[in-house]
Design an enzyme around this catalytic site. Structure first.
Site, PDB file in Angstrom:
ATOM      1  N   PRO A 116       0.973  -1.097   0.042  1.00  0.00           N
ATOM      2  CG  PRO A 116      -0.571  -1.373   1.526  1.00  0.00           C
ATOM      3  CD  PRO A 116       0.833  -1.878   1.333  1.00  0.00           C
ATOM      4  CD  GLU A 117       5.550   2.445  -1.929  1.00  0.00           C
ATOM      5  OE1 GLU A 117       5.866   3.761  -2.372  1.00  0.00           O
ATOM      6  OE2 GLU A 117       6.356   1.516  -1.548  1.00  0.00           O
ATOM      7  CE  LYS A 123       3.264   5.873   1.801  1.00  0.00           C
ATOM      8  NZ  LYS A 123       4.273   5.753   2.596  1.00  0.00           N
ATOM      9  NE  ARG A 137      11.587   1.590   5.367  1.00  0.00           N
ATOM     10  CZ  ARG A 137      10.081   1.333   5.381  1.00  0.00           C
ATOM     11  NH1 ARG A 137       9.643   2.690   5.394  1.00  0.00           N
ATOM     12  NH2 ARG A 137       9.389   0.314   5.263  1.00  0.00           N
TER      13      ARG A 137
END
Length: 267
Positions: free
Chosen positions: A2-3, A59, A252
């Site tokens: 989910p972006e 989002k 990340r």
DNA sequence: TTCCATGTTCCGCA
DNA sequence: TTGCGGAACATGGA
């Protein structure tokens, strides 16, 4: 996954499958995902209502109710929505179910419980409370807006792209895809971009997000020039065939091609 | 068994 | 003040 593009596809899915169907019953399976501090229960607030439309900011997905209220869904890292007819069609890890009067269902499911469910009366107030930046897929998000956001920004391009308070909707995977198409190294700094670089980044960013939505975020439907379907352990660069590398950037794991992404490479 | 994973939020640091 | 690193949250897959 989910972006922004994933959430947009979820929004369109709800638009095409779940609108105008009065809700007979609501089942909150995971109360911990409901973040309303006060106000009526989600069940009480949704029963008897119907879904009438959707909005999205980054989002975050907002589903409009027929009385002007909103159901907020955030998908964390693993969330999705699905409609199904009888109980046997219920997805794994279902956390919220709306059963419609016609017997069908809408489920919000998420393997990991990192999402957010909320009833809102005021979407704008919620957006302000999160401090969300503009949505880069909105038609009125122009080059000048983007230039202004980046003006004076320190740090990496990747960090800027993923900062939800700067621009809402881009996460780790799509920031990598955007950097790849812009030829930028994962550690490239905003200050490495000249005027033309900012313009190129803007066009790339819009193009990547639009392309992902058009492909319905299905990796098999992405153009062959896209990195995302190869973004795994031993994936290869779709441009030059070299094995993709990994690097820790702004907390990340960034995937990138050492050969194709040289602009802004730290000395 | 250990590490890692598309999300956000909090803390401490420079 | 800003951006970054790291931890925390939760759960499963490699």
């Amino acid at each position: 996954m989910p972006e922004l593009p994933d959430v947009q596809v979820h929004a369109e899915y709800i638009e095409s499958t779940a609108l105008h169907r009065p809700v007979a019953a609501v089942d909150v399976r995971e109360p911990g995902l409901v973040k309303n501090a006060t106000g009526p229960d989600v069940e009480a607030r949704l029963e008897g209502r119907s879904l009438e439309g959707t909005r999205r900011r980054g989002k975050y997905l907002f589903v409009e109710l027929d009385d002007g209220g909103w159901l907020l869904l955030h998908f964390g890292m693993t969330g999705l929505v699905r409609t199904y007819e009888d109980a046997s069609g219920e997805p794994e890890h279902t956390r919220l179910v709306l059963r419609f009067e016609d017997g069908g269902h809408l489920a919000y499911a998420a393997l990991r419980k990192l999402g957010e469910i909320r009833i809102l009366e005021d979407v704008e107030a919620f957006v302000r409370s999160k401090g969300l930046g503009p949505d880069p897929l909105k038609p009125d998000f122009g080059l000048d807006d983007f230039r202004e956001l980046l003006d004076g920004r320190r740090g990496t391009v990747k960090g800027a792209l993923m900062d939800q308070e700067l621009i809402a909707g881009i996460g780790n995977e799509y920031s990598d895809e955007i950097l790849f198409h812009a030829g930028l190294h994962p550690r490239a700094k905003v200050s490495d971009l000249d005027e033309e670089g900012v313009e190129d980044l803007y066009r790339t960013l819009r193009g990547v997000l639009e392309t992902a939505v058009r492909a319905r975020v299905d990796p098999e439907a992405f153009p062959s020039s896209y990195m995302l379907p190869h973004r795994h352990g031993d994936g290869e660069c779709p441009g030059c065939g070299r094995e993709l590398e990994r690097m820790r950037v702004v907390g990340r794991t960034a995937y990138f091609c050492r050969r194709c992404q040289r602009r802004g490479r730290p000395g």
